[in-house]
Design an enzyme around this catalytic site. Structure first.
Site, PDB file in Angstrom:
ATOM      1  N   ASP A  30     -13.396  49.870 -19.250  1.00  0.00           N
ATOM      2  CA  ASP A  30     -12.375  48.848 -19.478  1.00  0.00           C
ATOM      3  C   ASP A  30     -11.289  48.977 -18.405  1.00  0.00           C
ATOM      4  O   ASP A  30     -10.860  50.081 -18.063  1.00  0.00           O
ATOM      5  CB  ASP A  30     -11.757  49.037 -20.875  1.00  0.00           C
ATOM      6  CG  ASP A  30     -10.974  47.824 -21.324  1.00  0.00           C
ATOM      7  OD1 ASP A  30     -11.399  47.168 -22.279  1.00  0.00           O
ATOM      8  OD2 ASP A  30      -9.920  47.520 -20.691  1.00  0.00           O
ATOM      9  N   ILE A  31     -10.863  47.830 -17.890  1.00  0.00           N
ATOM     10  CA  ILE A  31      -9.889  47.836 -16.788  1.00  0.00           C
ATOM     11  C   ILE A  31      -8.492  48.261 -17.262  1.00  0.00           C
ATOM     12  O   ILE A  31      -7.689  48.747 -16.474  1.00  0.00           O
ATOM     13  CB  ILE A  31      -9.840  46.429 -16.119  1.00  0.00           C
ATOM     14  CG1 ILE A  31      -9.306  46.520 -14.699  1.00  0.00           C
ATOM     15  CG2 ILE A  31      -9.046  45.448 -16.951  1.00  0.00           C
ATOM     16  CD1 ILE A  31      -9.501  45.239 -13.904  1.00  0.00           C
ATOM     17  N   ASN A  86     -14.349  42.668 -31.542  1.00  0.00           N
ATOM     18  CA  ASN A  86     -13.457  41.600 -31.980  1.00  0.00           C
ATOM     19  C   ASN A  86     -14.122  40.228 -31.840  1.00  0.00           C
ATOM     20  O   ASN A  86     -14.781  39.965 -30.831  1.00  0.00           O
ATOM     21  CB  ASN A  86     -12.179  41.619 -31.138  1.00  0.00           C
ATOM     22  CG  ASN A  86     -11.421  42.936 -31.261  1.00  0.00           C
ATOM     23  OD1 ASN A  86     -11.435  43.563 -32.315  1.00  0.00           O
ATOM     24  ND2 ASN A  86     -10.772  43.354 -30.192  1.00  0.00           N
ATOM     25  N   HIS A  92      -8.024  39.386 -32.333  1.00  0.00           N
ATOM     26  CA  HIS A  92      -7.748  40.133 -31.089  1.00  0.00           C
ATOM     27  C   HIS A  92      -8.798  39.988 -30.010  1.00  0.00           C
ATOM     28  O   HIS A  92      -8.869  40.824 -29.112  1.00  0.00           O
ATOM     29  CB  HIS A  92      -7.531  41.638 -31.378  1.00  0.00           C
ATOM     30  CG  HIS A  92      -6.257  41.908 -32.120  1.00  0.00           C
ATOM     31  ND1 HIS A  92      -5.038  41.954 -31.490  1.00  0.00           N
ATOM     32  CD2 HIS A  92      -6.027  42.120 -33.425  1.00  0.00           C
ATOM     33  CE1 HIS A  92      -4.104  42.183 -32.395  1.00  0.00           C
ATOM     34  NE2 HIS A  92      -4.678  42.283 -33.576  1.00  0.00           N
ATOM     35  N   GLN A  93      -9.621  38.948 -30.074  1.00  0.00           N
ATOM     36  CA  GLN A  93     -10.584  38.753 -28.978  1.00  0.00           C
ATOM     37  C   GLN A  93      -9.889  38.019 -27.834  1.00  0.00           C
ATOM     38  O   GLN A  93      -9.316  36.945 -28.035  1.00  0.00           O
ATOM     39  CB  GLN A  93     -11.805  37.949 -29.447  1.00  0.00           C
ATOM     40  CG  GLN A  93     -12.878  37.840 -28.364  1.00  0.00           C
ATOM     41  CD  GLN A  93     -14.138  37.112 -28.831  1.00  0.00           C
ATOM     42  OE1 GLN A  93     -14.150  36.507 -29.910  1.00  0.00           O
ATOM     43  NE2 GLN A  93     -15.182  37.155 -28.031  1.00  0.00           N
ATOM     44  N   HIS A  99     -18.574  41.700 -26.804  1.00  0.00           N
ATOM     45  CA  HIS A  99     -18.447  43.047 -26.243  1.00  0.00           C
ATOM     46  C   HIS A  99     -18.075  44.039 -27.324  1.00  0.00           C
ATOM     47  O   HIS A  99     -17.391  43.702 -28.289  1.00  0.00           O
ATOM     48  CB  HIS A  99     -17.417  43.088 -25.110  1.00  0.00           C
ATOM     49  CG  HIS A  99     -16.079  42.531 -25.477  1.00  0.00           C
ATOM     50  ND1 HIS A  99     -15.816  41.178 -25.510  1.00  0.00           N
ATOM     51  CD2 HIS A  99     -14.938  43.148 -25.847  1.00  0.00           C
ATOM     52  CE1 HIS A  99     -14.562  40.991 -25.870  1.00  0.00           C
ATOM     53  NE2 HIS A  99     -14.009  42.175 -26.094  1.00  0.00           N
ATOM     54  N   PHE A 100     -18.552  45.253 -27.141  1.00  0.00           N
ATOM     55  CA  PHE A 100     -18.231  46.373 -28.027  1.00  0.00           C
ATOM     56  C   PHE A 100     -17.361  47.348 -27.237  1.00  0.00           C
ATOM     57  O   PHE A 100     -17.697  47.696 -26.108  1.00  0.00           O
ATOM     58  CB  PHE A 100     -19.503  47.099 -28.478  1.00  0.00           C
ATOM     59  CG  PHE A 100     -20.359  46.297 -29.407  1.00  0.00           C
ATOM     60  CD1 PHE A 100     -21.148  45.248 -28.933  1.00  0.00           C
ATOM     61  CD2 PHE A 100     -20.403  46.588 -30.752  1.00  0.00           C
ATOM     62  CE1 PHE A 100     -21.933  44.496 -29.789  1.00  0.00           C
ATOM     63  CE2 PHE A 100     -21.195  45.844 -31.625  1.00  0.00           C
ATOM     64  CZ  PHE A 100     -21.959  44.801 -31.138  1.00  0.00           C
ATOM     65  N   HIS A 101     -16.260  47.792 -27.854  1.00  0.00           N
ATOM     66  CA  HIS A 101     -15.411  48.810 -27.243  1.00  0.00           C
ATOM     67  C   HIS A 101     -15.821  50.179 -27.779  1.00  0.00           C
ATOM     68  O   HIS A 101     -15.840  50.384 -28.999  1.00  0.00           O
ATOM     69  CB  HIS A 101     -13.947  48.626 -27.651  1.00  0.00           C
ATOM     70  CG  HIS A 101     -13.309  47.338 -27.249  1.00  0.00           C
ATOM     71  ND1 HIS A 101     -12.398  47.241 -26.218  1.00  0.00           N
ATOM     72  CD2 HIS A 101     -13.405  46.092 -27.766  1.00  0.00           C
ATOM     73  CE1 HIS A 101     -11.963  45.998 -26.121  1.00  0.00           C
ATOM     74  NE2 HIS A 101     -12.560  45.270 -27.055  1.00  0.00           N
TER      75      HIS A 101
HETATM   76  P1  5GP Z   1     -10.978  41.976 -26.490  1.00  0.00           P
HETATM   77  O1  5GP Z   1      -9.506  41.961 -26.857  1.00  0.00           O
HETATM   78  O2  5GP Z   1     -11.480  40.630 -26.079  1.00  0.00           O
HETATM   79  O3  5GP Z   1     -11.813  42.623 -27.571  1.00  0.00           O
HETATM   80  O4  5GP Z   1     -11.070  42.972 -25.260  1.00  0.00           O
HETATM   81  C1  5GP Z   1     -11.288  42.547 -23.938  1.00  0.00           C
HETATM   82  C2  5GP Z   1     -11.196  43.782 -23.084  1.00  0.00           C
HETATM   83  O5  5GP Z   1     -11.663  43.458 -21.796  1.00  0.00           O
HETATM   84  C3  5GP Z   1      -9.783  44.356 -22.927  1.00  0.00           C
HETATM   85  O6  5GP Z   1      -9.754  45.696 -23.376  1.00  0.00           O
HETATM   86  C4  5GP Z   1      -9.506  44.227 -21.436  1.00  0.00           C
HETATM   87  O7  5GP Z   1      -8.772  45.312 -20.911  1.00  0.00           O
HETATM   88  C5  5GP Z   1     -10.903  44.158 -20.841  1.00  0.00           C
HETATM   89  N1  5GP Z   1     -10.986  43.402 -19.610  1.00  0.00           N
HETATM   90  C6  5GP Z   1     -10.477  42.162 -19.386  1.00  0.00           C
HETATM   91  N2  5GP Z   1     -10.764  41.759 -18.137  1.00  0.00           N
HETATM   92  C7  5GP Z   1     -11.467  42.772 -17.556  1.00  0.00           C
HETATM   93  C8  5GP Z   1     -12.034  42.931 -16.252  1.00  0.00           C
HETATM   94  O8  5GP Z   1     -11.953  42.072 -15.378  1.00  0.00           O
HETATM   95  N3  5GP Z   1     -12.694  44.091 -16.015  1.00  0.00           N
HETATM   96  C9  5GP Z   1     -12.807  45.075 -16.978  1.00  0.00           C
HETATM   97  N4  5GP Z   1     -13.471  46.178 -16.638  1.00  0.00           N
HETATM   98  N5  5GP Z   1     -12.278  44.944 -18.206  1.00  0.00           N
HETATM   99  C10 5GP Z   1     -11.617  43.808 -18.493  1.00  0.00           C
END
Ligand code: 5GP
Length: 135
Positions: A30-31, A86, A92-93, A99-101
């Site tokens: 994650d970035i 999410n 919180h998406q 995607h899975f964290h």
């Molecule tokens: P969500 O809130 O949709 O479940 O999480 C999206 C995740 O994607 C966030 O933790 C965010 O930091 C990550 N993310 C968003 N854009 C990028 C990107 O360009 N590269 C990477 N590696 N992660 C990203």
């Protein structure tokens, strides 16, 4: 489904730190990690939300999640972790590609914080039957 940053990452048009890939799945760091080792696992199949994902793509992710989690734990030294997934902006998406964290919980307290306001189950019999009937 609309284009997302993850579509670009899948097509190699955006850089990422890849940790795993196969014909169906890609995993990368994650970035903006909330803890060291915070890793995202995504299907190559385009789907915005988990309930839209095919059984094949879901199975492919399910097969590799434990292995990727073990690698994240081994590399970071964490022993505890959360799996977060999410669906929808109120949930919180931010990126509308499934995607899975994988989020390690470290001794310094970094990791996922969960607000868990529980209540008492009221209509379990009815609700369980309603859900089962929709399967
Ligand atoms: P969500 O809130 O949709 O479940 O999480 C999206 C995740 O994607 C966030 O933790 C965010 O930091 C990550 N993310 C968003 N854009 C990028 C990107 O360009 N590269 C990477 N590696 N992660 C990203």
């Amino acid at each position: 489904m609309a284009e997302t940053v993850f579509s670009k990452i899948l097509r190699d048009e955006l850089p990422c730190h890849r940790v795993y890939e196969d014909a169906h799945v890609l995993a990368f760091l994650d970035i903006n990690p909330i803890s060291r080792g915070h890793t995202l696992v995504i299907p190559r199949e385009p789907a915005e939300r988990l309930e839209e994902l095919s059984e094949e793509a879901a199975a492919a992710i399910g097969r590799v999640l434990p292995r990727i989690a073990r690698a994240v734990l081994a590399a970071t030294g964490a022993t505890d972790w959360n799996l977060l997934q999410n669906n929808g902006r109120p949930a919180h998406q931010d990126v509308f590609h499934v995607h899975f964290h994988i989020i390690p919980k470290h001794a310094d307290g970094s990791g996922l914080g969960v607000g868990w306001k529980s209540s008492k189950l009221q209509d379990g019999d009815t609700l369980a039957k309603e859900i089962a009937a929709k399967l």
